[in-house]
Design an enzyme around this catalytic site. Structure first.
Site, PDB file in Angstrom:
ATOM      1  CB  SER A  91      -0.855   0.122   1.343  1.00  0.00           C
ATOM      2  OG  SER A  91      -0.116  -0.199   2.522  1.00  0.00           O
ATOM      3  CG  ASP A  92       2.668   5.014  -1.371  1.00  0.00           C
ATOM      4  OD1 ASP A  92       3.361   5.173  -0.451  1.00  0.00           O
ATOM      5  OD2 ASP A  92       2.346   6.261  -1.972  1.00  0.00           O
TER       6      ASP A  92
END
Length: 210
Positions: free
Chosen positions: A90-91
């Site tokens: 994720s980011d």
């Protein structure tokens, strides 16, 4: 949590304490692996495209000397495994007045970021990509949250900078911090998403990946 949660394994591809906490709150057991990639080397026009591209880069080795996760894993082993293993990457970025903000590069920049939010608003855009290492299935999505602030006094901004947590988060934005919490006017979206892992999106992608 899914009733057959024991029939698969999870690897969280993140060093974030907040993401670990959220995934544990969702009732999942998992192991952690981290990627060491040059995030600043990845540029996209839209924040939604940027967070998806960075989450993808954490998976794969790109043309840079990236330390991505997939090349470190014995993928053949996972294909043979009876239980599927899901890898979550994720980011997140903060968007202020249309500009993407990443982690502050200095105390001065962090101070300016928070001054900007005072009496105003910002948004977080976060991505989640789930890869089923057994089947090769991969799917991702993004989530956006709008955050509105009351005026934040200078002395409180100074305290936040000295305490230091804001220096290590995207946009210097941290809404669950006891020093900033009283100055949050409204959150349109979920706190878990602001903290870096949207629960509803993650849950949906896990189900789809299985």
């Amino acid at each position: 949590m899914d009733a057959n949660a024991s029939s698969f394994k999870i690897i969280l591809g993140s060093a974030s304490v907040a993401r670990r906490k959220i995934l544990a709150e969702m009732g999942y057991e998992f192991t952690v692996m981290t990627a060491d990639i040059d995030e600043k080397g990845i540029r996209k026009e839209k924040p939604e495209e940027l967070v998806m591209a960075i989450a993808e880069a954490k998976l794969m080795e790109t043309s840079s000397q990236a330390e991505a996760i997939l090349p470190k894993l014995p993928v053949g082993h996972y294909k043979m495994d009876a239980e599927p293993t899901l890898l979550i990457t994720s980011d997140q970025v903060v968007v202020y007045e249309g500009m993407v903000r990443e982690k502050p590069s200095s105390k001065e920049e962090a101070r300016q970021f928070i001054k900007d939010y005072s009496g105003g608003h910002a948004a977080t855009v976060g991505s989640v990509i789930i890869t089923n290492l057994k089947t090769g299935f991969r799917k991702g999505g993004w989530d956006k949250v709008e955050i509105y602030f009351h005026e934040i006094p200078d002395e409180m901004i100074n305290k936040l900078i000295e305490e230091g947590t804001v220096l290590y988060v995207a946009g210097g934005l941290i809404i669950e911090h006891p020093l900033i919490l009283p100055f949050i006017k409204e959150v349109v979206g979920t706190t878990d998403s602001v903290m870096g892992l949207p629960k509803a999106l993650t849950e949906r992608l896990i189900k789809e990946a299985l």
